[in-house]
Structures are given as C-alpha cells and as structure tokens.
Write an enzyme that holds these catalytic residues in place. Sequence first.
Site, PDB file in Angstrom:
ATOM      1  N   ILE A   2      16.304   3.940   1.822  1.00 39.29           N
ATOM      2  CA  ILE A   2      15.475   4.426   0.715  1.00 39.29           C
ATOM      3  C   ILE A   2      14.365   5.322   1.250  1.00 39.29           C
ATOM      4  O   ILE A   2      13.624   4.931   2.163  1.00 39.29           O
ATOM      5  CB  ILE A   2      14.897   3.242  -0.077  1.00 39.29           C
ATOM      6  CG1 ILE A   2      16.049   2.472  -0.741  1.00 39.29           C
ATOM      7  CG2 ILE A   2      13.870   3.709  -1.089  1.00 39.29           C
ATOM      8  CD1 ILE A   2      15.639   1.278  -1.551  1.00 39.29           C
ATOM      9  N   SER A  20       0.807  -1.227   0.000  1.00 41.43           N
ATOM     10  CA  SER A  20       0.000   0.000   0.000  1.00 41.43           C
ATOM     11  C   SER A  20       0.836   1.271   0.000  1.00 41.43           C
ATOM     12  O   SER A  20       0.322   2.359  -0.260  1.00 41.43           O
ATOM     13  CB  SER A  20      -0.964   0.006   1.188  1.00 41.43           C
ATOM     14  OG  SER A  20      -0.260  -0.026   2.408  1.00 41.43           O
ATOM     15  N   TYR A  73      15.891  -6.967  14.166  1.00 44.42           N
ATOM     16  CA  TYR A  73      15.684  -6.707  12.731  1.00 44.42           C
ATOM     17  C   TYR A  73      16.787  -7.381  11.916  1.00 44.42           C
ATOM     18  O   TYR A  73      16.515  -8.116  10.960  1.00 44.42           O
ATOM     19  CB  TYR A  73      15.669  -5.197  12.489  1.00 44.42           C
ATOM     20  CG  TYR A  73      15.399  -4.776  11.065  1.00 44.42           C
ATOM     21  CD1 TYR A  73      14.086  -4.700  10.583  1.00 44.42           C
ATOM     22  CD2 TYR A  73      16.429  -4.436  10.190  1.00 44.42           C
ATOM     23  CE1 TYR A  73      13.828  -4.305   9.268  1.00 44.42           C
ATOM     24  CE2 TYR A  73      16.178  -4.036   8.882  1.00 44.42           C
ATOM     25  CZ  TYR A  73      14.874  -3.967   8.430  1.00 44.42           C
ATOM     26  OH  TYR A  73      14.625  -3.565   7.126  1.00 44.42           O
ATOM     27  N   SER A 115      17.240  -6.759   3.661  1.00 47.52           N
ATOM     28  CA  SER A 115      17.858  -5.466   3.964  1.00 47.52           C
ATOM     29  C   SER A 115      19.368  -5.648   3.963  1.00 47.52           C
ATOM     30  O   SER A 115      19.858  -6.758   4.215  1.00 47.52           O
ATOM     31  CB  SER A 115      17.407  -4.968   5.347  1.00 47.52           C
ATOM     32  OG  SER A 115      18.146  -3.814   5.728  1.00 47.52           O
TER      33      SER A 115
END
Length: 258
Positions: A189, A16, A156, A144
């Site tokens: 990004i 989305s 993460y 990543s």
Amino acid sequence: MDLKLNGKNALITGGSRGLGKQCAISLANEGVNVAICGRTPSTLDKAMSELKDLDVNVITIVGDISNLDETSQIYQTAVSKLGPIDILINNVGGTRSREDIAETKLEDFIGTFDINLFGGYELMRLVIPHMRQQGWGRIINIASIWGREYGGNISYMSSKAALIGATKHAAVSLGKYGILVNSIAPGSIVHSQGSWEKFQNNNPPDVVKKFIEENLPLGKFGWPEPVGDLVAFLSSDRAGTITGTCIPVDGGQGISMI
Ligand SMILES: NC(=O)c1ccc[n+]([C@@H]2O[C@H](COP(=O)([O-])OP(=O)(O)OC[C@H]3O[C@@H](n4cnc5c(N)ncnc54)[C@H](OP(=O)(O)O)[C@@H]3O)[C@@H](O)[C@H]2O)c1
C-alpha cells in the site's frame, strides 16, 4: 451505513501517518474519539491539523511502542485524556533486519518482535479489563500478507505471523465477554513517506513496472482507505460475528504466495 460508533474511544498506535492515520480518519468520520501515537512530535502535529476539524476529540501522544515502559505510558495518557478505551488498533509495524535467516542476528529478530508484537500484546492486556467490564470491545491488529502468507524478511514475517496467532487465541478467549479480536493483512500500500513510495522513488521505472506485473493483480499498488474503512466496519456491531480472522486487503496479491 451508520456504524453506530458515535462517542466511543479508540487508541491507534502509529496513527501519525500512513495506514494508522487513515484508521483514525475513518473512525473519526464515524464519531469515534481518537488517540494516536508516534515517536515524532512534528508528524503528530501534522496529523492533528488534519484530524482537528472532524467533530470528535483527538489527542496525540509521543512515545515508542517497542519500549514497554513507554507503551504503558501511552495507554495511561490515552485513558486520562480521552477516557476508557473501547477500540484498540495495534498498527505500529516495522523491521530491524531486511535479511534471511543466515544474516539476521537474534537480537534483530527479537527487536522486530518488539516493534510488531510485544507492545501491541501489552496494550491488548491493558485494554481488556475495561472491555470485559462493559461487555463490549474491539481489538484490531494490523498484520501483513507477509506473515499471513510467505514474504518479506524472516523477522518481519515471523513476528506478523505471531501477531495473527495471538489475535486468534485472544479472540477465542474473549468472545464470551463481547470483545471481538481480528487482524488485517495489507498488501503493498502506497502512502506519503511509506516504504512503497520510497520503493517507487528509489528504483528505475522498469524495476517498479516488473514488481507490479509480477505481484499486483490489480496492476497497481493499494491505497489506505480500504484498510481504514475495514477497521471502522470491524469496530461496529455490523461485524458482530466476525472474530479471530485475518482479512487480507491486498488486491489479490496474497494469492501467489505459499
Ligand atoms: N504500507 C504497506 O504496504 C503495509 C503492508 C503490509 C503491512 N503493513 C503494516 O501496516 C502497519 C502500518 O504501515 P504503514 O505503511 O502505515 O507504516 P509507516 O509508514 O511506517 O507508519 C508507521 C506509523 O507508526 C509510527 N511508528 C513507527 N514505529 C513506531 C514505534 N516504535 N512507536 C510508536 N510509533 C511508531 C510512525 O510514526 P513515527 O515514525 O514518527 O514513530 C507512523 O505514524 C504496519 O504494521 C505495517 O507493518 C503495511
């Protein structure tokens, strides 16, 4: 370059906004019908308004990928409204903790794996039977550089490293069925409402300038189109011998990491 993807069906988690939305746009530009999911109906509606003029079928699904019941529901809805899934893009990612090992509780460590790995893993298992049966499929996992290399917080980085590992293992198992499995490692990004936009808005200019000087060889943040266009290329037969790899899209950012 005609990627010859016309009429294929793709499920893109977290499509989305941000990188997922760009993946949907890049695939739709190649004639791929796309199903996108997210937790927020209004954001999905906004994405739909951007995608609806492309000449493909587009469907939106509300659901949380970190909840395995909802993951299965997202898959079933995509298949019933779009058709069997030829291309899976596991794009949802995030973190439940921003700390190092001493401060990250096990429940938050596991919670980050729920977001970055387990839902995507389940979706890979769900799409495999159709892909095997037709002898063609593409799975692309958005990892990543923080996971491919050192960086970010421990939960993460660990979960993205595990996603890259699962990608490699699945690629070796599934190659003989015509299913290619790859991951992509974005660097920093910027996109609307993304974490790097917030970083720039919430920090003084000298802090942002220092981060760019110390981390970004191109002298600027990345942007979503190279990720979306790489996803489209990896989805095509032009990338027919590329599998199991983790491709950085980072402007050289990863070179300074361990
Ligand atoms: N942007 C970067 O610099 C960067 C760098 C390295 C890696 N990555 C990775 O690239 C991927 C995309 O990053 P991004 O910056 O585009 O992320 P983002 O701005 O956080 O967008 C994530 C998208 O996923 C949806 N989403 C988030 N959690 C979800 C959940 N549990 N279930 C279903 N949908 C969910 C969001 O919509 P809702 O919030 O409405 O659910 C949104 O559509 C992630 O895996 C991220 O880790 C990004």
